[in-house]
Design an enzyme around this catalytic site. Structure first.
Site, PDB file in Angstrom:
ATOM      1  N   CYS A  71      10.682 -48.026  -3.745  1.00 26.70           N
ATOM      2  CA  CYS A  71      12.042 -47.597  -4.129  1.00 26.70           C
ATOM      3  C   CYS A  71      12.438 -46.101  -4.522  1.00 26.70           C
ATOM      4  O   CYS A  71      12.888 -45.328  -3.691  1.00 26.70           O
ATOM      5  CB  CYS A  71      12.552 -48.233  -5.183  1.00 26.70           C
ATOM      6  SG  CYS A  71      14.248 -47.703  -5.749  1.00 26.70           S
ATOM      7  N   HIS A 127      17.591 -45.219 -10.021  1.00 27.86           N
ATOM      8  CA  HIS A 127      16.367 -45.344 -10.113  1.00 27.86           C
ATOM      9  C   HIS A 127      15.507 -44.018  -9.794  1.00 27.86           C
ATOM     10  O   HIS A 127      14.452 -43.972  -8.930  1.00 27.86           O
ATOM     11  CB  HIS A 127      15.813 -46.151  -9.137  1.00 27.86           C
ATOM     12  CG  HIS A 127      14.591 -46.882  -9.556  1.00 27.86           C
ATOM     13  ND1 HIS A 127      13.624 -47.922  -8.862  1.00 27.86           N
ATOM     14  CD2 HIS A 127      13.837 -46.832 -10.886  1.00 27.86           C
ATOM     15  CE1 HIS A 127      12.616 -48.414  -9.721  1.00 27.86           C
ATOM     16  NE2 HIS A 127      12.589 -47.628 -10.709  1.00 27.86           N
TER      17      HIS A 127
END
Ligand SMILES: *[C@@H]1O[C@H](CO)[C@@H](O)[C@H](O)[C@H]1NC(C)=O
Ligand SMILES: *[C@@H]1O[C@H](CO)[C@@H](O)[C@H](O)[C@H]1NC(C)=O
Ligand SMILES: *[C@@H]1O[C@H](CO)[C@@H](O)[C@H](O)[C@H]1NC(C)=O
Length: 485
Positions: A71, A127
């Protein structure tokens, strides 16, 4: 008389402004959504909205679209235009309580969109670091943010339970930010995030001033672990035929994701924004086979350098620019979005960072600016690179490393020959990486090894840091808030 002229002039300028309206962009990123997690690959799933979008006459599918293995690496490359091994984000993801973020010397493309008059919104997952405000989306080009800073959490409570995170401490990770306000939002408890994020997107679109173009980055939590059953209507009937429990729940989660995307697109139509909106769809990495995801027949998993970890389903849908459905087989890497999106909005940019502009390739199948090689990733003692049809993998590609059909449980102990140090594949003819050519093509192997060494010289050290208690939820009324590093 004077007044009439003025009014006429005003109309003329308004006309000009609307005629030159820049395109809206809706960038949808699904989380851990694997190659086999769409119904045109695995017909036991239900993704009618995605299927219709992907195969529409206004869509170009990017058949060889690549991201990173995880990610944070992928998202950092998307926004900055640089390979993660140039940013320091190549290895792992940002942990809760980690006092680090994507270095501020890299500007993110939404910052440029802002200067061009775009309204910029982000819904869902960030993130990319959160310990200080400067790392947050509303300091990096977004005007409004609703979502979570970290990597994973409960779909309903928006609390993280330490799952895949650096702490076992529980806290809320759900915020509502502007460039100057950063507020924990406790009011969304009990709302399943997939529907919540679609709702938030719809709210942004409704309140959006249609005189200005928008960039909406819709980063779903779905279909990342934990496996959480969405509201029942997604489980009844459609998924009950699937025997394996993981895949059955996942099927419902994928169906809810599809439904959410359908509702946002329907809203674009209702608000008459659809025709001038470019919709981009992709994932951040391959599916997690341990949590219902699937990449079959591709090899490997999320967090591996195999194709299953890094090749994604991706497409661009644009009623204004694309008049016939086509599938592109040219290579596309996530670093290309920066220059491509800037070109889309009229700021022609042949290249930026490690990426190149591929807008002409997408729209007109132009061969002028095409990608011939790229770095999958370089980290620790592992790396993979692409040169035309060939792929070199060196070191440990990661596990599970086999071919995992959706009907079967993951059994990974047996799948990797630990003594093997490198692999060479022709991924055009052998997309599933079954025939290692390294012994048969020593010259090519040597050439690619040299190329890898050359590329590796520009690698920077990882920016990740050990977690730091200063960010503990106990100091922030039970939330994983920003502003402590
Ligand atoms: C979405 O919005 C609708 C109508 O605005 C509302 O009824 C529903 O509760 C919302 N759902 C979520 C998950 O936010
Ligand atoms: C695609 O080709 C058409 C016709 O030649 C041209 O008008 C248009 O500008 C091209 N679009 C892009 C993005 O290159
Ligand atoms: C502190 O947390 C509680 C939930 O534990 C919440 O209800 C309350 O609104 C929070 N206070 C502030 C000032 O955010």
């Amino acid at each position: 008389m004077m007044l009439t002229v003025l009014v006429a002039l005003l109309h003329f300028f308004t006309f000009l402004a609307s005629a030159q309206q820049k395109p809206n962009i809706l960038y949808i990123i699904a989380d851990d959504h694997g190659w086999n997690d769409v119904d045109w690959h695995d017909p036991t799933l239900h993704t009618p909205n995605l299927n219709a979008l992907a195969h529409s006459e206004h869509t170009v599918q990017l058949d060889r679209a690549y991201v990173n293995q995880l990610c944070s690496p992928t998202r950092s490359a998307l926004f900055s235009g640089y390979y993660p091994y140039h940013l320091g984000t190549q290895h792992g993801v940002f942990q809760k309580l980690e006092p680090s973020g994507v270095p501020l010397k890299y500007s993110f493309f939404p910052e440029r969109l802002l200067t061009l008059g775009y309204n910029t919104y982000i819904v869902g997952k960030w993130h990319l670091g959160y310990c200080k405000h400067d790392y947050l989306p509303t300091k990096r080009g977004f005007q409004k943010f609703r979502g979570y800073y970290g990597g994973a959490e409960d779909y309903y409570s928006h609390l993280t339970d330490g799952f895949e995170e650096g702490t076992k401490e529980e806290g809320l990770d759900f915020f509502h930010d502007t460039p100057h306000t950063f507020a924990a939002d406790w009011s969304k408890e009990g709302y399943y995030s997939t529907q919540l994020f679609a709702n938030e997107s719809i709210n942004f679109l409704r309140s959006h001033d249609s005189q200005r173009p928008f960039f909406l980055y819709l980063a779903f939590q779905a279909v990342h672990a934990p496996l959480q059953i969405p509201p029942l209507k997604y489980m009844e009937g459609k998924c009950s035929h699937i025997k394996r429990r993981h895949r059955r729940v996942y099927c419902g989660m994928v169906n809810a994701l599809d439904d959410a995307i359908g509702s946002v697109v329907a809203e674009l139509r209702a608000l008459d924004l659809y025709k001038n909106t470019i919709i981009i769809f992709g994932s951040d990495n391959g599916g997690q086979t341990l949590a219902g995801g699937n990449n079959f027949p591709l090899r490997g998993n999320k967090n591996t350098l195999w194709e299953g970890g890094m090749r994604i389903n991706s497409f661009v849908h644009s009623p204004a620019n694309i008049k016939r459905h086509e599938v592109r087989t040219q290579l596309f890497n996530v670093v290309d979005w920066y220059a491509t999106i800037m070109t889309m909005v009229g700021e022609k940019m042949d290249e930026y960072g490690d990426g190149i502009n591929q807008w002409e390739m997408i729209v007109n199948n132009s061969m002028k600016h095409t990608r011939r090689r790229f770095v999958y990733n370089i980290y620790d003692k592992s790396a993979a690179i692409r040169e035309g049809d060939y792929k070199l993998i060196v070191g440990k590609p990661g596990e599970p490393s086999g071919w995992i059909p959706p009907t079967r449980k993951v059994d990974y102990a047996s799948w990797q020959d630990k003594s093997q140090k490198h692999w060479l594949f022709n991924v055009k003819h052998d997309p599933n990486e079954r025939h290692d050519l390294s012994a048969r093509k020593p010259k090519l192997l040597h050439r690619l090894m040299l190329q890898l060494r050359k590329w590796s010289t520009s690698a920077v050290p990882s920016i990740h840091k050990a977690t730091d208690e200063r960010g503990s939820p106990k100091y922030f009324n039970g939330t994983f808030a920003s502003g402590w590093c």
